[in-house]
Design an enzyme around this catalytic site. Structure first.
Site, PDB file in Angstrom:
ATOM      1  N   ALA A 138     -11.892   2.542   4.623  1.00  0.00           N
ATOM      2  CA  ALA A 138     -10.883   1.369   3.775  1.00  0.00           C
ATOM      3  C   ALA A 138      -9.944   2.507   2.911  1.00  0.00           C
ATOM      4  CB  ALA A 138     -11.643   0.272   3.326  1.00  0.00           C
ATOM      5  N   HIS A 139      -9.221   1.673   2.332  1.00  0.00           N
ATOM      6  CA  HIS A 139      -8.052   2.130   1.014  1.00  0.00           C
ATOM      7  C   HIS A 139      -8.924   2.692  -0.015  1.00  0.00           C
ATOM      8  CE1 HIS A 139      -6.973  -1.962  -0.499  1.00  0.00           C
ATOM      9  NE2 HIS A 139      -8.533  -1.693  -0.550  1.00  0.00           N
ATOM     10  N   ASN A 140      -8.414   3.813  -0.487  1.00  0.00           N
ATOM     11  CA  ASN A 140      -8.815   4.606  -1.830  1.00  0.00           C
ATOM     12  C   ASN A 140     -10.379   5.130  -1.516  1.00  0.00           C
ATOM     13  OD1 ASN A 140      -7.235   2.069  -2.682  1.00  0.00           O
ATOM     14  ND2 ASN A 140      -6.741   3.541  -3.905  1.00  0.00           N
ATOM     15  N   GLN A 162       0.705  -1.212  -0.107  1.00  0.00           N
ATOM     16  CA  GLN A 162      -0.028   0.051  -0.013  1.00  0.00           C
ATOM     17  C   GLN A 162       1.006   1.185  -0.166  1.00  0.00           C
ATOM     18  OE1 GLN A 162      -3.566  -0.583   0.175  1.00  0.00           O
ATOM     19  NE2 GLN A 162      -2.517  -2.370  -0.644  1.00  0.00           N
TER      20      GLN A 162
END
EC number: 2.3.1.191
Length: 347
Positions: free
Chosen positions: A236-238, A195
């Site tokens: 969460a990511h993005n 990441q």
């Protein structure tokens, strides 16, 4: 610090009905406020208490009965209450500098009037604006950037290269920029996807305690200007969270979801990944959001659908056992009638 009602009204953009020179120096509830305090009415169902309060003055909406009290009339009494709490009780902290026991890395850039408490750890290459406060246990990884007037409470962690805007507050135990939950299948095993992105918190964001916002896989997870996030939230990511959103505790938002501006999510809402939620959407507590929601909708339920329909459906749920018994009785009666009809036809 006493203020005349005239000064209070000018500060709030309201008007005084009564003695403009009456002085107040604090706030109280309608039940408990006394002489020298000001109280407020935000909920009409408590309007009768205005007549009995012992406060020197009452903040009321336009047209509300004052019962002979000194009144400061404003459009939004609850907002006025919040502003007066700031006026009377919030004092800017005095800068303490870098205290003994703080660890400062190489190439750190610090603004003016900062406070870095003992036990804080600032890694190499961090940049901080003016009036930044780092409480004990704060950890800033390499390359983190903080704007002006940032307050990070005890045990906050900001991971590498994440960027925090100005006037941002992050409460104890929160982690900004932890690794996103990304793994590629490798037979029966899982290969970790590095990441390498960051998290960006824009200006005037506030994050509660023990919340986690994951860094993006490649670019940035973004929380836009003015958004407020409660305790125990997972983003969460993005993900991209729009401006001036209100996200209540225990919400979980899956990866790559885009949330519009001024969206409100009640407690324990779960949001699927790779979807879009439009501007001004309100999601009721404990709802599950599996797909896109257009702008200006109010939804509730699992899966989430129109809130009015959900209210009707939820009114039916407790009656389902009764309906089941009724249906079984009707089925039995229909069968009996069919048997009688067959018997009649056979004669």
């Amino acid at each position: 610090m006493g203020k005349t009602l005239k000064e209070v009204a000018e500060y709030l953009g309201g008007r005084v009905i009564g003695d403009e020179q009456a002085v107040v120096s604090g706030l109280g509830t309608l039940d408990d406020a006394g002489e020298g305090q000001i109280t407020f009415l935000a909920n009409p169902k408590y309007a009768q208490k205005v007549a009995t309060t012992k406060a020197t003055a009452v903040i009321l909406p336009p047209g509300a009965p004052g019962h002979g009290r000194n009144v400061v009339e404003v459009a939004n009494p609850y907002l006025a209450f919040a502003k007066l709490l700031t006026l009377f009780y919030v004092t800017p902290p005095k800068p303490l500098g870098v205290m003994d026991g703080a660890i400062i890395g190489k190439g750190v850039v610090m603004g003016e009037n900062i406070s870095i408490h003992s036990g804080a750890h600032v890694a190499d290459g961090v940049k901080m604006g003016n009036r930044v406060t780092l409480h004990p246990g704060v950890v800033l990884y390499p390359g983190v950037e903080l704007g002006d007037d940032v307050t990070l409470h005890a045990n906050v962690v900001i991971r590498e290269r994440c960027r925090i805007g100005s006037r941002v507050t992050v409460h104890s135990g929160t982690v900004i920029g932890t690794d996103g939950f990304g793994y590629a299948p490798d037979g029966k095993e899982w290969y970790k996807i590095p990441q390498i992105g960051i998290v960006i918190l824009e200006d005037d964001v506030e994050i509660g305690s023990n919340t986690v916002i994951d860094r993006a896989a490649l670019e940035a997870t973004i929380v836009k200007r003015g958004t407020k996030i409660d305790n125990l939230v997972q983003i969460a990511h993005n993900c991209v969270i729009g401006e001036n959103c209100m996200i209540v505790s225990q919400v979980g938002i899956s990866g790559s979801t885009k949330v519009g501006n001024h969206v409100t999510m009640g407690g324990q809402v779960g949001v699927a990944g790779h979807i879009q939620i439009g501007d001004n959407v309100m999601v009721g507590a404990k709802s599950g959001v599996p797909g896109n929601i257009p702008a200006n909708q109010i939804v509730s339920g699992i899966p989430a659908f129109a809130h009015r329909d959900w209210l009707k459906a939820s009114g039916v749920f407790p009656k389902l056992p009764e309906y089941r018994r009724t249906l079984a009785s009707l089925e039995k009666r229909v069968m009996e009638l069919e048997e009688k009809l067959k018997a009649a036809e056979g004669k």
